[in-house]
Design a protein around this motif. Structure first.
Motif, PDB file in Angstrom:
ATOM      1  N   MET A   1     -21.248  -1.505  66.433  1.00  7.26           N
ATOM      2  CA  MET A   1     -20.758  -1.288  65.113  1.00  7.26           C
ATOM      3  C   MET A   1     -20.348  -0.170  64.474  1.00  7.26           C
ATOM      4  N   ASP A   2     -19.577  -0.168  63.455  1.00  8.96           N
ATOM      5  CA  ASP A   2     -18.904   0.820  62.707  1.00  8.96           C
ATOM      6  C   ASP A   2     -20.266   1.253  62.965  1.00  8.96           C
ATOM      7  N   PRO A   3     -20.449   2.778  62.763  1.00  9.72           N
ATOM      8  CA  PRO A   3     -21.473   3.782  62.678  1.00  9.72           C
ATOM      9  C   PRO A   3     -20.809   4.043  60.823  1.00  9.72           C
ATOM     10  N   THR A   4     -19.578   4.153  60.839  1.00 11.99           N
ATOM     11  CA  THR A   4     -19.272   4.607  59.251  1.00 11.99           C
ATOM     12  C   THR A   4     -19.194   3.674  57.815  1.00 11.99           C
ATOM     13  N   THR A   5     -18.815   2.387  58.775  1.00  8.80           N
ATOM     14  CA  THR A   5     -18.857   1.289  58.034  1.00  8.80           C
ATOM     15  C   THR A   5     -20.262   0.505  57.804  1.00  8.80           C
ATOM     16  N   LEU A   6     -20.209   0.120  58.849  1.00 10.54           N
ATOM     17  CA  LEU A   6     -20.867  -0.122  59.541  1.00 10.54           C
ATOM     18  C   LEU A   6     -20.590  -1.389  59.582  1.00 10.54           C
ATOM     19  N   GLN A   7     -19.549  -1.910  60.065  1.00  9.07           N
ATOM     20  CA  GLN A   7     -19.372  -3.427  60.103  1.00  9.07           C
ATOM     21  C   GLN A   7     -18.908  -3.713  61.456  1.00  9.07           C
ATOM     22  N   PRO A   8     -19.424  -4.663  62.058  1.00 11.19           N
ATOM     23  CA  PRO A   8     -19.356  -5.198  63.243  1.00 11.19           C
ATOM     24  C   PRO A   8     -17.977  -5.179  63.870  1.00 11.19           C
ATOM     25  N   ILE A   9     -17.334  -4.802  65.218  1.00  9.45           N
ATOM     26  CA  ILE A   9     -16.248  -4.497  65.301  1.00  9.45           C
ATOM     27  C   ILE A   9     -15.982  -5.405  66.831  1.00  9.45           C
ATOM     28  N   LEU A  10     -15.109  -6.333  66.884  1.00 14.39           N
ATOM     29  CA  LEU A  10     -15.666  -6.858  68.340  1.00 14.39           C
ATOM     30  C   LEU A  10     -13.966  -7.087  68.677  1.00 14.39           C
ATOM     31  N   HIS A  11     -14.038  -6.495  70.028  1.00  9.46           N
ATOM     32  CA  HIS A  11     -13.450  -6.627  71.253  1.00  9.46           C
ATOM     33  C   HIS A  11     -12.792  -8.039  72.124  1.00  9.46           C
ATOM     34  N   LEU A  12     -11.888  -8.494  71.822  1.00  7.63           N
ATOM     35  CA  LEU A  12     -10.881  -9.558  72.857  1.00  7.63           C
ATOM     36  C   LEU A  12     -10.558  -9.563  73.941  1.00  7.63           C
ATOM     37  N   HIS A  13     -10.620 -10.969  74.785  1.00  2.00           N
ATOM     38  CA  HIS A  13     -10.408 -10.032  76.277  1.00  2.00           C
ATOM     39  C   HIS A  13      -8.730  -9.980  76.139  1.00  2.00           C
TER      40      HIS A  13
ATOM     41  N   ARG B   1     -12.728  -6.142  62.504  1.00  2.00           N
ATOM     42  CA  ARG B   1     -13.698  -5.923  62.349  1.00  2.00           C
ATOM     43  C   ARG B   1     -14.253  -7.253  61.106  1.00  2.00           C
ATOM     44  N   ALA B   2     -15.253  -7.714  60.878  1.00  2.00           N
ATOM     45  CA  ALA B   2     -15.719  -8.613  60.009  1.00  2.00           C
ATOM     46  C   ALA B   2     -17.341  -7.949  59.207  1.00  2.00           C
ATOM     47  N   LYS B   3     -17.260  -8.574  58.179  1.00  2.00           N
ATOM     48  CA  LYS B   3     -18.301  -8.282  57.655  1.00  2.00           C
ATOM     49  C   LYS B   3     -19.896  -8.991  58.206  1.00  2.00           C
ATOM     50  N   ILE B   4     -19.901 -10.080  59.203  1.00  2.00           N
ATOM     51  CA  ILE B   4     -21.181 -10.783  59.722  1.00  2.00           C
ATOM     52  C   ILE B   4     -20.360 -11.148  60.588  1.00  2.00           C
ATOM     53  N   VAL B   5     -21.468 -11.358  61.326  1.00  2.00           N
ATOM     54  CA  VAL B   5     -21.334 -12.454  63.379  1.00  2.00           C
ATOM     55  C   VAL B   5     -22.005 -13.016  63.122  1.00  2.00           C
TER      56      VAL B   5
ATOM     57  N   ARG C   1     -22.335 -13.333  46.914  1.00  2.00           N
ATOM     58  CA  ARG C   1     -22.102 -13.230  45.150  1.00  2.00           C
ATOM     59  C   ARG C   1     -21.631 -11.850  44.472  1.00  2.00           C
ATOM     60  N   SER C   2     -23.244 -10.863  45.488  1.00  2.00           N
ATOM     61  CA  SER C   2     -23.120 -10.127  44.643  1.00  2.00           C
ATOM     62  C   SER C   2     -21.830  -8.475  45.571  1.00  2.00           C
ATOM     63  N   GLN C   3     -21.302  -9.483  45.596  1.00  2.00           N
ATOM     64  CA  GLN C   3     -20.404  -8.414  46.566  1.00  2.00           C
ATOM     65  C   GLN C   3     -19.391  -7.578  45.050  1.00  2.00           C
ATOM     66  N   ASP C   4     -18.355  -6.726  45.328  1.00  2.00           N
ATOM     67  CA  ASP C   4     -17.461  -6.608  44.846  1.00  2.00           C
ATOM     68  C   ASP C   4     -16.536  -7.545  44.591  1.00  2.00           C
ATOM     69  N   ASN C   5     -15.158  -7.113  43.703  1.00  2.00           N
ATOM     70  CA  ASN C   5     -13.846  -7.753  44.110  1.00  2.00           C
ATOM     71  C   ASN C   5     -12.829  -7.206  44.775  1.00  2.00           C
ATOM     72  N   THR C   6     -13.225  -5.917  45.071  1.00  2.00           N
ATOM     73  CA  THR C   6     -12.423  -6.080  45.301  1.00  2.00           C
ATOM     74  C   THR C   6     -12.036  -5.890  47.354  1.00  2.00           C
ATOM     75  N   GLY C   7     -12.852  -6.625  47.930  1.00  2.00           N
ATOM     76  CA  GLY C   7     -13.111  -7.253  49.332  1.00  2.00           C
ATOM     77  C   GLY C   7     -13.402  -6.181  50.215  1.00  2.00           C
ATOM     78  N   GLU C   8     -13.801  -4.821  50.051  1.00  2.00           N
ATOM     79  CA  GLU C   8     -14.267  -3.635  50.964  1.00  2.00           C
ATOM     80  C   GLU C   8     -15.750  -4.477  51.104  1.00  2.00           C
ATOM     81  N   THR C   9     -15.981  -3.816  52.408  1.00  2.00           N
ATOM     82  CA  THR C   9     -17.822  -3.726  52.641  1.00  2.00           C
ATOM     83  C   THR C   9     -17.981  -2.469  52.571  1.00  2.00           C
ATOM     84  N   THR C  10     -19.166  -2.440  51.429  1.00  2.00           N
ATOM     85  CA  THR C  10     -19.742  -1.094  51.028  1.00  2.00           C
ATOM     86  C   THR C  10     -21.028  -1.553  52.109  1.00  2.00           C
TER      87      THR C  10
END
Length: 395
Positions: free
Chosen positions: A123-135, A141-145, A317-326
């Protein structure tokens, strides 16, 4: 964007489809190079037909299998011991490959990324986004896993779930194709003799799916990769059963034969876990793997897909239109996942307990344990098809 890992039973595809129908962009990370359909067939009853209808594929799939009109328990001399009409409920047995292909074909092109093996998750400590490392060294980077990666789930391990338990029951499954028609009625027939359970269910007028659940033997590990040895071993275990059952195994499609152990989470293990770490959660077998004794594992996964997508849609539906994860976005997603878990927990414990009790009846040699299991079934599960009446709700 949401990322998922591979699933052994279709939870990954159904969850993705449900999300797409709620207007959420997502991709599937599938470890194998093609769609997989582990297990020959899957029983679909009223609860899962409701979920499939919400996913928009129920009418297509109904055309691939005949309706089952009753459940019938018989003795080894073919005498009917108990018969339960399906009545106003619905039951069919689908080829698992057809189910997964039908679901996958309704996904947007490019949704599934084959050959994608997750090696690490953080988990990215700043953005709180999950980070996936592939083989292959790539990073996503994802909002949800959502982990739908089966019993050996990397995602379940990440959120803190204990590994599933190993049962002493071995399962053999296969198809038998009768070129001139099998002549069996539209019924799910089972025979229980000691610690062995045999089930037969027709898919159409020519194709039959069957399974044998029995105690493990020291030879199972050796024969598990040899279809002919699996068939021989299974025939030996059903010696004395009705001739039509023995012939069904003799004439089976050896390419469809599989022999696997049974993994499960005990009902009480579903009471405490949060099933979430940040915006990472699980569904399907990764969440609630259970024995095959009730035939509900795949059906419950379909319910998961509908409930999870419905809950996440509120956060979407509650997220803003920018697509950025806050930070606020992450909080709303976490609350949505917690609501999904809340809605599913009671259902999972109820079905898991029934499955666990049936498995214990088959597995144990203790008269006391058998008596306790029988009492539990009589007191709490008198309605044989009660678990199939559940409605997971609208998508």
């Amino acid at each position: 964007m949401r990322e998922r890992t591979e699933d052994e039973g279709g939870a990954i595809v159904s969850t993705n489809m449900a999300s797409s129908r709620k207007g959420m962009d997502s991709i599937v990370l599938e470890r194998s190079e093609t769609l997989r359909a582990t297990g020959a067939a899957i029983g679909i009853q009223s609860n899962s037909w409701g979920a499939l209808d919400q996913l928009g594929v129920g009418s297509k799939l109904r055309q691939t299998a005949i309706p089952i009109l009753r459940f019938r328990d018989v003795s080894t001399d073919n005498t009917t011991l108990k018969e339960t009409p399906v009545g106003n409920l619905e039951a069919r047995c689908l080829k698992r490959s057809i189910l997964i292909e039908t679901l996958a074909n309704d996904l947007p092109v490019g949704t599934i990324r084959f050959g994608s093996h997750i090696t690490a998750l953080q988990m990215d400590p700043t953005t709180l986004q999950p980070i996936l490392h592939l083989h292959d060294g790539s990073v996503i980077r994802a909002k949800i896993v959502i982990g739908c990666d089966g019993v050996n789930s990397v995602i379940a391990n990440y959120v803190g779930l204990k590994p599933p338990r190993q049962s002493s029951i071995t399962n053999v499954r296969a198809f038998t194709n009768y070129l001139n028609g099998h002549g069996f009625g539209p019924e799910f027939v089972t025979i229980k003799e000691g610690n062995l359970l045999l089930g037969r269910i027709p898919i159409d007028r020519k194709l039959v799916y069957w399974f044998v659940a029995r105690a493990q033997t020291p030879q199972d590990l050796t024969i598990s990769k040899d279809a002919q040895m699996i068939r021989w071993s299974t025939l030996e275990s059903v010696n004395g059963f009705p001739r039509e059952m023995v012939e069904m195994i003799e004439k089976c499609d050896v390419d469809s034969l599989t022999l696997n152990g049974t993994r499960y989470r005990a009902p009480w293990e579903l009471l405490n876990p949060t099933f979430r770490k940040g915006t990472v959660t699980v569904a399907g077998d990764a969440m609630h793997v259970m024995g095959p004794f009730l035939g509900q594992g795949g059906s419950i996964a379909l319910e998961d897909a509908v409930v999870l997508a419905r809950c996440l849609a509120c956060a979407h539906r509650s997220q803003d239109n920018t697509g950025e994860t806050t930070g606020n976005d992450s909080t709303s997603i976490e609350l949505a996942i917690d609501e999904y878990v809340r809605q599913r927990r009671t259902r999972l414990v109820q079905v898991s307990t029934k499955t666990y009790t049936l498995g214990s009846l088959l597995e144990t040699s203790s008269v006391f344990v058998k008596l306790v299991c029988i009492i539990v079934m009589i007191v709490f599960y008198r309605d044989r098809l009660g678990h199939t009446r559940h409605d997971c709700g609208h998508l």
